[in-house]
Design an enzyme around this catalytic site. Structure first.
Site, short mmCIF file in Angstrom:
data_model
loop_
_atom_site.label_atom_id
_atom_site.label_comp_id
_atom_site.label_asym_id
_atom_site.label_seq_id
_atom_site.Cartn_x
_atom_site.Cartn_y
_atom_site.Cartn_z
N TYR A 138 0.34 -1.43 -0.21
CA TYR A 138 -0.13 0.47 0.69
C TYR A 138 0.83 1.01 0.25
O TYR A 138 2.02 1.56 1.14
CB TYR A 138 -0.84 -0.11 1.63
N GLN A 199 -10.84 -0.10 1.25
CA GLN A 199 -11.01 -0.82 0.27
C GLN A 199 -10.81 -1.18 -0.34
O GLN A 199 -10.45 -2.62 -0.78
CB GLN A 199 -11.95 0.15 -1.25
N ASN A 222 -3.75 6.03 6.20
CA ASN A 222 -4.44 6.73 7.63
C ASN A 222 -4.80 5.96 7.96
O ASN A 222 -4.81 4.51 7.97
CB ASN A 222 -5.41 7.56 6.38
N SER A 245 5.07 8.92 13.58
CA SER A 245 6.01 9.22 13.72
C SER A 245 7.09 9.88 14.85
O SER A 245 6.50 10.51 14.75
CB SER A 245 6.90 9.85 11.94
N GLN A 267 11.01 14.95 11.31
CA GLN A 267 10.03 14.21 11.99
C GLN A 267 8.51 15.28 12.38
O GLN A 267 7.61 15.03 12.01
CB GLN A 267 10.00 13.59 13.12
N HIS A 270 5.87 15.55 9.57
CA HIS A 270 5.09 14.40 9.29
C HIS A 270 3.47 14.75 9.50
O HIS A 270 2.96 15.04 8.60
CB HIS A 270 5.51 13.34 9.64
N GLU A 335 11.55 5.28 17.62
CA GLU A 335 10.97 4.43 15.82
C GLU A 335 12.65 5.14 15.52
O GLU A 335 13.70 4.10 14.74
CB GLU A 335 10.74 5.84 15.26
N HIS A 336 13.30 6.37 15.08
CA HIS A 336 14.64 6.93 14.19
C HIS A 336 15.57 7.18 16.17
O HIS A 336 14.84 7.91 16.31
CB HIS A 336 14.21 7.94 13.84
N ASP A 369 15.46 7.45 5.38
CA ASP A 369 14.19 7.36 4.39
C ASP A 369 14.19 7.29 3.18
O ASP A 369 13.25 7.44 3.26
CB ASP A 369 13.41 8.56 4.80
N GLU A 423 0.91 -36.33 28.34
CA GLU A 423 -0.27 -35.83 28.33
C GLU A 423 -1.43 -36.13 27.65
O GLU A 423 -2.44 -35.83 27.59
CB GLU A 423 0.31 -35.55 26.92
N HIS A 428 -0.86 -40.79 20.01
CA HIS A 428 0.24 -40.17 19.31
C HIS A 428 2.03 -41.19 19.56
O HIS A 428 3.01 -40.92 19.13
CB HIS A 428 0.95 -38.83 20.00
#
Length: 438
Positions: A138, A199, A222, A245, A267, A270, A335-336, A369, A423, A428
């Site tokens: 995506y 969708q 999003n 971020s 950052q 963003h 994250e960074h 990045d 068991e 088995h």
């Protein structure tokens, strides 16, 4: 313009732990309206397939099409886009792709190969690594175009050996970004559709008459896309549910303050929920960075977003020393993580939790990045404590190999039978015992 009111904290303050916890907090609670809307869209796509995808693409993107097939971008158009971008853009795209591919090829060599061995009784044991059959990536396409997302998602899948990479990208008002299409051509995308939102996630997860079902969906989006990915997990694999971020800078005061201020901006621009934090044992340096922030912000095109982010979730934190700064960084698990110090290799061994670690003053997060090579799809919201960047391994699966010899069955059979009886699983046990001699 008034100065930016970035909160100042000190580890020497009595209430620091509570302040840090409040700073780290980000509400990931689902918006009920979004969740219900996404549930309705996914159910509709699962039931009506192409018809639902067409209806939502017309409603949300303003793109009218007679069929979903008309929303597929032909390979010829992807490659033709290479001639539509500027020569400088094409060179930059190819250079970035080459570096990203080279890094992930190294990753494949290190961890993505099958292996096996035989023990002393001839039993074969090992691991078979195979690529996923089909993945969906995506690529966001609403407020901006993200060719870098194409490279970072498609190239490791391609290196892993995935034979069918399907890209979905929304094209509001039908505007196809040439740089995104060119990135798809360079990265080896096999099919691309101008479909976005929940969708698109539903179509990739369930399949329609035109869009094939995939085994895994990766890539950011999003709130609707994140919600849809969460809901289809189990039907397909997903990479992660990403939060806002983040950047955390560990500074010893040796880097120009303007550089660090701009890294914090990188950052913060963003969105308003992005987080930028500076840890440093030098109070005068924190003052210098604050002055740089105030001086540089008015010239930034996204200054309103940066200001909201820095004032809402940013912080300049005074620590006792760099060792303590490293300890706090591990608690945050960003994250960074930039180690903006004169001797970054001194501090790197102390850093356990981060999506990506950027060593030295010249290693700006923005290089990672776009073109350094490692993947920019990274764990957020503290999940770097237990998860990793997107990589070749996300597009592979591992099967265990077990080939027990006759001699090996005599050794392993009694062990398995004993445990199985314990068991209460007699079948088995008998399956193992039947292969025993005498």
């Amino acid at each position: 313009m008034n100065g930016v009111k970035v909160r100042r904290l000190s580890t020497a303050d009595a209430g620091f732990d509570a302040d840090l916890q409040a700073l780290k907090h980000w509400s990931a609670e689902d918006d009920a309206a979004i969740e219900q809307r996404v549930a309705d869209i996914l159910a509709d796509v699962r039931t009506r397939g192409d018809a639902a995808v067409l209806a939502y693409t017309a409603r949300f993107d303003g793109v009218q099409a007679a069929s979903v097939a008309a929303l597929e971008i032909p390979q010829a158009e992807l490659h033709a886009a290479l001639d539509l971008v500027t020569p400088a853009q094409r060179r930059a795209l190819q250079a970035a792709a080459d570096r990203v591919r080279r890094y992930h090829e190294r990753q494949l060599e290190a961890c993505g190969r099958s292996w096996q061995y035989r023990d002393e009784d001839g039993t074969l044991l090992g691991q078979k690594v195979t690529p996923l059959d089909r993945v969906g990536i995506y690529v966001p396409g609403g407020k901006a175009a993200y060719p870098s997302s194409v490279l970072m998602n498609a190239i490791p899948a391609h290196v892993a050996g995935v034979p069918d990479i399907v890209m979905v990208v929304p094209t509001p008002r039908g505007e196809r970004n040439p740089l995104v299409l060119a990135a798809a051509a360079v990265a080896g995308v096999h099919r691309a559709f101008t479909v976005g939102g929940a969708q698109a996630v539903g179509a990739l997860a369930y399949g329609t008459a035109t869009i094939p079902a995939v085994d895994k969906i990766t890539g950011p989006g999003n709130a609707y896309v994140a919600s849809a990915k969460r809901r289809v997990f189990g039907q397909v694999g997903i990479d992660m549910i990403a939060g806002p971020s983040e950047i955390l800078v560990l500074a010893d005061g040796s880097t120009p303050a303007d550089w660090v201020a701009m890294d914090l901006f990188s950052q913060a621009e963003h969105d308003e929920l992005a987080q930028s934090i500076l840890l440093c044992p030098d109070a005068a340096y924190l003052d210098a960075v604050q002055r740089a922030i105030d001086r540089l912000l008015p010239d930034m095109p996204r200054r309103d977003v940066i200001r909201a982010s820095l004032e809402g979730r940013g912080a300049l934190i005074l620590t006792r020393d760099m060792d303590e700064a490293c300890e706090i960084s591990n608690r945050i698990a960003p994250e960074h993580l930039e180690v903006s110090a004169s001797q970054p290799e001194r501090w790197e061994p102390l850093l356990r939790h981060a999506g990506a670690i950027f060593l030295g003053a010249y290693t700006s997060e923005s290089l990672g990045d776009y073109c350094a090579g490692p993947n920019h799809v990274l764990p957020t919201s503290g999940t770097a404590r237990f998860s990793s960047p997107l990589g070749v391994y996300d597009f592979q699966k591992r099967s265990s190999l077990i080939g027990v010899s006759e001699a090996g069955a005599q050794v392993l059979g009694p062990i398995a039978a004993e445990l199985a009886h314990g068991e209460g699983l007699q079948a088995h046990a008998r399956a193992a015992e039947l292969r025993l001699k005498g």
